[in-house]
Design a protein around this motif. Structure first.
Motif, PDB file in Angstrom:
ATOM      1  N   VAL A  17       0.229  -1.456  -0.505  1.00  0.00           N
ATOM      2  CA  VAL A  17       0.026   0.252  -0.466  1.00  0.00           C
ATOM      3  C   VAL A  17       0.709   1.226  -0.155  1.00  0.00           C
ATOM      4  O   VAL A  17       1.061   2.265  -1.272  1.00  0.00           O
ATOM      5  N   VAL A 292      -7.835 -11.681  11.400  1.00  0.00           N
ATOM      6  CA  VAL A 292      -7.327 -11.757  10.527  1.00  0.00           C
ATOM      7  C   VAL A 292      -7.244 -10.680   9.770  1.00  0.00           C
ATOM      8  O   VAL A 292      -5.644 -10.431   9.488  1.00  0.00           O
ATOM      9  N   VAL A 293      -8.267 -10.355   9.039  1.00  0.00           N
ATOM     10  CA  VAL A 293      -8.650  -8.962   8.998  1.00  0.00           C
ATOM     11  C   VAL A 293      -7.389  -8.003   9.894  1.00  0.00           C
ATOM     12  O   VAL A 293      -6.434  -7.307   8.988  1.00  0.00           O
ATOM     13  N   PHE A 296      -4.018  -8.369   9.484  1.00  0.00           N
ATOM     14  CA  PHE A 296      -3.647  -8.459   8.315  1.00  0.00           C
ATOM     15  C   PHE A 296      -2.965  -6.775   7.836  1.00  0.00           C
ATOM     16  O   PHE A 296      -2.090  -6.478   7.171  1.00  0.00           O
ATOM     17  N   LEU A 297      -3.904  -6.192   8.103  1.00  0.00           N
ATOM     18  CA  LEU A 297      -3.566  -4.279   8.259  1.00  0.00           C
ATOM     19  C   LEU A 297      -1.889  -4.023   8.467  1.00  0.00           C
ATOM     20  O   LEU A 297      -1.910  -3.629   8.570  1.00  0.00           O
ATOM     21  N   GLN A 300       0.802  -5.795   7.251  1.00  0.00           N
ATOM     22  CA  GLN A 300       0.658  -5.737   5.418  1.00  0.00           C
ATOM     23  C   GLN A 300       2.001  -5.172   4.895  1.00  0.00           C
ATOM     24  O   GLN A 300       2.457  -5.531   3.528  1.00  0.00           O
ATOM     25  N   GLY A 301       2.817  -4.782   5.963  1.00  0.00           N
ATOM     26  CA  GLY A 301       3.956  -4.265   4.911  1.00  0.00           C
ATOM     27  C   GLY A 301       5.255  -5.001   5.660  1.00  0.00           C
ATOM     28  O   GLY A 301       5.827  -5.100   4.926  1.00  0.00           O
ATOM     29  N   MET A 303       4.708  -8.112   4.357  1.00  0.00           N
ATOM     30  CA  MET A 303       3.179  -9.573   4.104  1.00  0.00           C
ATOM     31  C   MET A 303       4.668 -10.162   2.882  1.00  0.00           C
ATOM     32  O   MET A 303       4.832 -11.287   2.942  1.00  0.00           O
TER      33      MET A 303
END
Lengths: 314, 320
Positions: A17, A292-293, A296-297, A300-301, A303
């Motif tokens: 992102v 989990v969501v 993940f957020l 995310q950097g 992943m």
């Protein structure tokens, strides 16, 4: 056992992102924004379709979870939760998956318990091992590194019944401790591998500098190296949590009755043949997906990097 | 961002810091092994022992009765292997698994590449929106995702049939049974796995594309290379290691797929027509452990052969 996310997660570069934008070296990989208006319109429309396709199933789950059961069983599905209700969540939360099986709350407790235990013990084991690998030169280091890589690839599914029999002989079938052991063994190799990279990334010179300034070796480690490892521990910890939280195969094989974790709970809940309450199933799915969501957020950097860091450089 | 430091260091770490010096080794030569003990014991007991046990069991006639009566199983040589290859539907399951793996890997890799190329050409706002929506699909627990898709393709009340009816302005899709027919069962399955798998490939390729230098691309453009040529001859060489990595990992993951297949079968698939290796092993049940172990050994060999490339690649890139 280890599902889609595994070695990709944790450690490393590239946030899809934002951080890619800031970190990219100058002159490399600038985006090529087409100047032609029509090309841009076409690309943006494709992007819109992609967004719609990725989001729709998730939206549908949430939408159904807020729709009253009698409205779900309808030939013309409601695309918005017009008759908004929390009732499905109440049902999912309280009703047994099937007669004689656990309800959501106990499944949640079991899942969190197993996952947290896995996170803590895995972090400890892998942390010690990664220090040995990154900070010591010793005979057998190579053998261990290769063994870790190989063990990581051993498919747990292939020997599910061998594992089952082994746990059975220790009286650990249908216990959360047995499931904990299985999950632990499946995440430790990857965590060692990832943490090793983090420990190696903190130059030993830093520790030596601290020692010259008067720290003991232990102090130098705890005060200098350890804080720098914290992000690595957090992201591998989250990885381990998600793995354990999502793991279905062995949980399905090992657990019964009132010991179910959430994935086998959801499985029983959805296949309870007579009149499955789909609103409640969707509410349960939403509740299982939610942590989990969120995680993940958070990570995310980190992943994509784990895999890419090795492959992209240069 | 906290992500920057470890990522930068982890990437470049292998050059200097990764080669540990002698420090610490002199006074406590046993220290590294002490640190490794917990992991070594755990992996030896939970992975090493079952692997060996499975291989040994695959050459015996061990069955549930041995467990009940406490008798020792007999050694039967390669009988179990002969049996699964000649007298069971194992060859069909194996072929199905491999075919599914090839299709999924191809779709996920190609789809991921197209999406990554698309994301490079989007403005920042659009790209962020695409990224977040992909992240959402990626983050869904596989079981929850399968439950949702299973409901979307439900025979009576599924939204898929409804939408198809609206689009075709007909009633042809009313009560269409997606899961009963093995072919459309696998279409739904492939849809689920690809939907969840593409984000990982797309993000990885997107990061890889960032490494392609602009000057080279511009130069090739000036020399008259078209879009496809630029991709094939400029971008692909830069990306080849990333593509290999994704291909290898996807191959392994897609061969091990269990959750999605099992959960879809629960929703009304024909088990005998839709089994893949892991669900096949699962459904062998508590009968003949020898035969089940033989199937497990074949799967192990297959995955180990695939993993060989992964291990070699990792070792080479980490330049240990």
């Amino acid at each position: 056992m280890t599902t889609q996310l595994s070695p990709a997660l944790a450690a490393g570069a590239a946030s899809p992102v934002d951080s890619i934008e800031t970190k990219r070296p100058k002159g490399r990989g600038r985006t090529f924004r087409p100047r032609n208006v029509w090309t841009r319109v076409a690309l943006n429309s494709i992007a819109a379709i992609v967004i719609a396709c990725s989001v729709f199933p998730v939206y549908w789950m949430v939408n159904m979870s807020f729709t009253p059961p009698q409205k779900i069983i309808s030939r013309e599905p409601a695309f918005f939760p017009v008759e908004f209700t929390w009732k499905n969540y109440v049902t999912a939360w309280t009703r047994e998956a099937a007669p004689g099986q656990t309800d959501f709350v106990h499944g949640l407790g079991a899942s969190i318990g197993v996952a947290l235990a896995v996170v803590v013990v895995c972090a400890l084991f892998a942390f010690l091992a990664s220090i040995a690998l990154a900070r010591f030169a010793f005979k057998g280091r190579w053998v261990f590194i290769i063994s870790v890589l190989i063990v990581q690839m051993v498919p747990g599914e292939a020997m599910m019944y061998t594992t089952f029999n082994m746990l059975d002989s220790w009286q650990l079938v249908n216990t959360l401790f047995g499931l904990f052991l299985v999950h632990l063994a499946s995440v430790v190799p990857f965590t060692i591998w990832t943490l090793r990279g983090f420990v190696a990334g903190v130059p030993a010179d830093l520790e030596e500098a601290a020692q010259i300034d008067g720290c003991t070796k232990a102090q130098a480690f705890w005060k200098v190296t350890f804080p720098l490892l914290a992000p690595g521990l957090v992201s591998t910890g989250i990885f381990a949590f998600i793995q354990s939280w999502n793991e279905f195969t062995m949980a399905l094989l090992l657990l019964q009755g009132y010991n179910l974790t959430l994935p086998p709970w959801l499985n029983s809940f959805q296949s309870a043949t007579e009149a499955t309450n789909w609103g409640a199933v969707m509410a349960g799915s939403t509740l299982i997906a939610l942590p989990v969501v969120i995680f993940f957020l958070f990570v995310q950097g980190r992943m994509v990097g784990g895999l890419v860091s090795g492959a992209v450089k240069g | 961002m906290t992500a920057t430091l470890p990522s930068a260091t982890a990437t470049s770490g292998s050059t200097k810091a990764d080669r540990p010096g002698r420090r610490g080794g002199r006074r406590f030569p046993w220290a590294p092994w002490l640190l490794l003990t917990p992991s070594v014991v755990l992996l030896a007991v939970m992975v090493g022992y079952p692997t060996i046990k499975m291989i040994v069991t695959s050459f015996t006639d061990e069955a549930i009765r041995n467990k009940m009566l406490g008798t020792a199983p007999n050694f039967v040589g390669f009988d179990n292997y002969l049996e699964i290859f000649t007298q069971s539907d194992f060859p069909a399951v194996l072929a199905r698994s491999i075919a599914l793996m090839v299709i999924l890997t191809a779709l996920i890799t190609a789809g991921g590449m197209l999406l990554a190329l698309l994301m490079r050409r989007l403005s920042k706002g659009w790209r962020t929106a695409v990224s977040i929506s992909l992240l959402l699909a990626w983050a869904m627990p596989p079981l929850a995702a399968t439950v949702v898709f299973g409901w979307m393709f439900d025979t009576k009340y599924g939204v898929a049939n409804y939408i198809l009816n609206v689009l075709t302005r007909s009633n042809d899709w009313t009560d269409h049974q997606w899961l009963y027919n093995p072919f459309s069962f696998f279409m739904v399955l492939i849809l689920i796995v690809t939907w969840q798998g593409i984000p990982f490939a797309a993000f990885t390729f997107y990061a890889g594309l960032g490494q392609v230098p602009d000057e080279v691309l511009e130069a090739s453009q000036l020399d008259g290379a078209g879009g496809f040529q630029r991709f094939r001859f400029i971008v692909m060489p830069y990306l080849s290691s990333v593509v290999t990595a994704v291909l290898v990992l996807e191959t392994i993951w897609n061969l091990r797929i269990f959750t999605q297949v099992y959960a879809l079968q629960q929703r009304g698939g024909l088990v005998s027509e839709t089994n893949v290796l892991p669900t096949y092993i699962f459904r062998q049940g508590m009968g003949e452990f020898g035969v089940t172990a033989a199937i497990g050994v074949i799967m192990l060999i297959l995955l180990m052969a695939l993993s060989y490339f992964n291990v070699r690649r990792t070792l080479k890139e980490e330049a240990l």
